[in-house]
Design a protein around this motif. Structure first.
Motif, PDB file in Angstrom:
ATOM      1  N   ASP A  37      19.988 110.421 -52.743  1.00 47.52           N
ATOM      2  CA  ASP A  37      19.875 111.508 -53.727  1.00 47.52           C
ATOM      3  C   ASP A  37      18.903 111.183 -54.842  1.00 47.52           C
ATOM      4  N   ILE A  38      18.634 109.859 -55.012  1.00 48.83           N
ATOM      5  CA  ILE A  38      17.747 109.476 -56.111  1.00 48.83           C
ATOM      6  C   ILE A  38      16.311 109.584 -55.654  1.00 48.83           C
ATOM      7  N   ILE A  76      25.479 108.060 -60.268  1.00 49.44           N
ATOM      8  CA  ILE A  76      24.117 108.057 -60.798  1.00 49.44           C
ATOM      9  C   ILE A  76      24.139 107.599 -62.254  1.00 49.44           C
ATOM     10  N   SER A  87      27.675 112.850 -59.850  1.00 47.33           N
ATOM     11  CA  SER A  87      26.802 112.367 -60.930  1.00 47.33           C
ATOM     12  C   SER A  87      27.324 111.086 -61.568  1.00 47.33           C
ATOM     13  N   ILE A 106      17.234 112.922 -59.810  1.00 44.03           N
ATOM     14  CA  ILE A 106      18.023 113.141 -58.586  1.00 44.03           C
ATOM     15  C   ILE A 106      17.700 114.517 -58.003  1.00 44.03           C
ATOM     16  N   ASN A 139      19.438 104.873 -52.484  1.00 50.67           N
ATOM     17  CA  ASN A 139      20.182 106.119 -52.746  1.00 50.67           C
ATOM     18  C   ASN A 139      19.388 107.331 -52.286  1.00 50.67           C
TER      19      ASN A 139
END
Lengths: 662, 111
Positions: free
Chosen positions: A112-113, A79, A76, A211, A110
């Motif tokens: 995960d985003i 992020i 995290s 995310i 990204n």
């Protein structure tokens, strides 16, 4: 084992368990002591081990939590940094093309985003628009733009917007599933941004990044502690971020579930997370319903909370299996001990039992029984040895006793023979029918255990004359009794033939002294009383002088002519004497058993004692005189045994019809 | 009863102490018999320590005297006192034996 053997074993077991036996006490004592030791050791071990195991499990859970926290923090961090960077730039720049480009690149670059949004305060981005929130997000493999906000989507009140605005702090919200997307679990990180208006910092909006937290969910759901221990994440408000049961995620609240079917102590720990970032509690797991260890740790950076759950039965599963094994070992060990103690007890008590059986036999007189041999080294052996020697001494003692008893019986029978002889030669005591008004006569003989050969006789010679005799044979027992019988027979035979007592004595002496090799002899006093004249003519052969008792209480020995005991000297001569008795006067003839009676101090009764005894009754009848004398002798003797015969003869003159002179 | 035996001037002297009754008399009888058996013919009984004698005791003296008579021996008695003398005199035995006041006199006397 046959049925018979089994029955015998059970009998012996019952015998051993009889409360009174040594075996029972030994078994109870040994088993209770070792059992107590086992129980204490086992209980301590169990408690201590379970404490260690709990501690280990807690440490494991903490390590797990920390590694999860590390992973999440690492993830995290990027992020959060990107989000904060956009927020910082938005505070200074107004141009939308830059914003859009930045957003598109962020989403594109990204994995995960999932999407990013910049939500503005009312009218701050465009004075004509109340809502303005451009949102770039992944859709069907490309990045799309959608401007959120409007009457249908008034985001100002939404947590991801309102929360950072109020606190001024970035924060996480969610999780939730994307709408219309591929069922992706998401969380949103929101950062407030500010612009300077008229020289003052003003809240201008919020930058968010959505995310995917699917990886987190997979990661946490993949965690296994023990068999079925698991971990999950919640938000501070209780919303599930991950849970093995996906249905709970973003829909349910843990506090609600706890309130329904869990352990309220969990809620208390979570409420105190600001003070204490971790804690552990045993309680019912709201999900599985099993009693479980809950380890709770706060993830400071995100404000999330990880909960690790391990069912108690698994936590202590090994310990319980171990405990079962130990209990089994204890039970088997106690049984083995029981058998061993039983064996030892029986090995002790068996010889004791057989000894006691032997003792019983001995007590019943069986002295030929064998005393069992026991191991000589121990106490039982010593006991057996004592029994053996006791048996031998008893046997010896009894043999001796038999011998002495036989000898005693021989002696007793000799005594009895002597007594019988003597008894049969003693005349019956004078009967009242024979009483005469001229005189009283009384006689008694008290025989000693071993007869002393005393004799007396009273023979009426004619109307007026009465022959009296008291004698004492030397020695004791059967020979004395036999000589006594002979003597009395001789006197009886010759009494009527001789007028003078001395002549009678001479005649009897002649008979007794003839061929008297055993040198036995008889002392004798004999007399003839003429009741008409009151004259007593008498002679004495070595006998102790009789006592004369006058009517006035005067007591003195009768003067006696000399004379040797009968049988000692053949041809011995004896003298005659005469006394004229007046009414009330008495003559007491007695044997030396009276004067030589001993008391317990070995003192003789003696002639003085006899005279003292008689002085107290100077007007007594002949019978009374005899009885009193015997009583006095007995009183003197006390507990001392009578060693010689006691013979008494008393003559009391009552009336004289003719004067001697006439 | 105690009997101690010694020899003096060719005579065996029996010193008797204690009580001579039916129980103890046989012991004195055995001592006398043993002396006669061993050839003694002249016995002297010293009775100054004798406290009591019963008819059983008298019988031993009589028996010993009877044994010695055909052997031309005798038993002399000396040292009698009190009760013992009384028993001897009462029973008339005093006339049967040679009796002396003391041992010296018993030994000195001519047969």
């Amino acid at each position: 084992m046959t049925l018979h053997e089994l029955a015998r074993f059970l009998r012996s077991l019952r015998g051993a368990l009889n409360r009174r036996t040594l075996s029972f006490r030994l078994i109870v004592l040994m088993l209770s002591t070792t059992g107590m030791i086992f129980i204490v050791a086992f209980a301590y071990n169990y408690v201590a081990t379970s404490a260690i195991m709990l501690e280990d499990a807690t440490i494991n859970a903490r390590h797990l939590a920390q590694s999860v926290i590390g992973r999440i923090a690492a993830h995290s961090d990027t992020i959060q940094k990107l989000t904060k960077s956009i927020a910082a730039q938005l505070g200074a720049r107004q141009d939308l093309p830059w914003l859009y480009t930045t957003q598109r690149q962020l989403v594109e670059n990204n994995n995960d985003i999932f999407g990013t949004c910049a939500a503005f305060e009312p009218f701050s981005a465009d004075p004509g628009r109340r809502h303005f929130a451009p949102y770039h997000f992944k859709r069907d493999g490309s990045v799309s733009l959608k401007v959120l906000g409007g009457t249908g989507y008034d985001y100002f009140a939404m947590p991801w917007y309102a929360h950072p605005k109020e606190t001024g702090q970035p924060g996480w919200t969610g999780p939730y599933y994307d709408e219309g997307g591929g069922n992706v679990l998401m969380a949103t990180y929101s950062v407030p941004f500010y612009r300077t208006v008229n020289g003052a910092q003003r809240f201008a909006g919020v930058v968010t990044v959505d995310i995917s937290i699917d990886w987190l969910s997979d990661y946490l759901n993949g965690i296994r502690l023990f068999e079925s221990g698991y971990a999950f994440l919640i938000m501070r408000d209780g919303t599930f971020i991950t849970h093995p049961d996906r249905r709970l995620v973003s829909r349910e609240n843990m506090f609600t579930r706890i309130a329904q079917s869990g352990d309220p102590s969990l809620a208390r720990i979570i409420k105190r997370m600001d003070v204490e970032p971790f804690g552990a509690a045993f309680g019912r797991d709201f999900h599985t319903g099993k009693r479980s260890l809950h380890y709770i740790h706060s993830l400071a950076a995100t404000g999330w909370i990880i909960v690790i759950v391990v069912p108690e039965h698994e936590l202590y599963g090994d310990l319980r299996a171990l405990a079962r094994t130990i209990v089994l070992i204890i039970i088997v060990g106690m049984l083995a001990l029981f058998v061993a103690v039983l064996f030892v007890a029986r090995s002790i008590t068996r010889p004791v039992h057989s000894l006691s059986r032997v003792a019983g036999e001995i007590a019943r007189g069986n002295l030929d029984i064998d005393v069992p041999h026991a191991d000589l080294a121990n106490e039982i052996g010593m006991l057996a040895e004592s029994f053996r020697s006791m048996k031998l001494s008893l046997r010896e003692y009894i043999a001796n006793l038999r011998e002495t008893t036989a000898a005693k019986e021989r002696i007793e029978s000799e005594l009895a023979v002597g007594r019988t002889i003597q008894m049969s030669f003693i005349p019956a005591p004078p009967r009242p029918a024979d009483r005469r008004e001229e005189y009283e006569i009384a006689a008694a003989i008290e025989m000693a255990r071993e007869v002393g050969g005393d004799l007396y006789d009273i023979v009426p010679l004619d109307e007026d004359r009465l022959f009296l005799l008291v004698g004492d044979v030397s020695g004791k027992g059967v020979p004395a009794a036999l000589l006594m019988a002979v003597t009395r027979t001789l006197f009886r035979a010759f009494a009527t033939s001789y007028r003078r007592p001395a002549a009678l004595l001479e005649r009897v002496n002649e008979e007794l002294a003839r061929e008297n090799d055993s040198a036995m002899f008889v002392t004798a006093f004999c007399g003839v009383y003429n009741c008409a004249t009151g004259e007593l003519a008498y002679s004495n052969a070595g006998h102790n002088p009789p006592l004369f008792m006058g009517a006035d209480g005067d007591i003195r020995p009768l003067a006696i002519p000399g004379g040797i005991a009968l049988g000692a000297d053949d041809g011995a001569a004896f003298g005659d004497a005469i006394i004229a008795m007046r009414p009330g006067e008495r003559i007491l003839v007695y044997t030396d058993g009276v004067t030589e009676a001993l008391n317990e101090r070995g003192e003789f009764f003696g002639e003085p004692g006899l005279i003292r005894a008689l002085a107290r009754a100077h007007s007594a009848s002949a019978e009374e005189t005899v009885a009193r004398t015997i009583a006095a002798v007995r009183e003197h003797a006390g507990g001392a045994p009578q060693s010689d015969d006691i013979t008494l003869l008393c003559l009391r003159a009552l009336r004289i019809t003719t004067s001697a002179d006439a | 009863m105690d009997v101690s035996i010694s020899t003096q001037e060719g005579r065996a002297i029996l010193r008797v102490a204690g009580r001579m009754d039916a129980t103890t008399a046989p012991q004195f009888e055995r001592e006398c018999a043993a002396l006669i058996e061993s050839g003694e013919r002249h016995l002297v009984a010293e009775l100054s320590d004798l406290e009591y004698i019963s008819s059983a005791g008298l019988r031993i003296f009589l028996a010993t005297a009877k044994k010695l008579k055909p052997l031309e021996g005798e038993i002399r008695i000396c040292g009698m006192s009190g009760l013992v003398r009384e028993v001897f005199s009462l029973s008339g035995f005093i006339s049967l034996f040679a009796i002396y006041p003391s041992l010296d006199e018993a030994l000195a006397a001519r047969p």
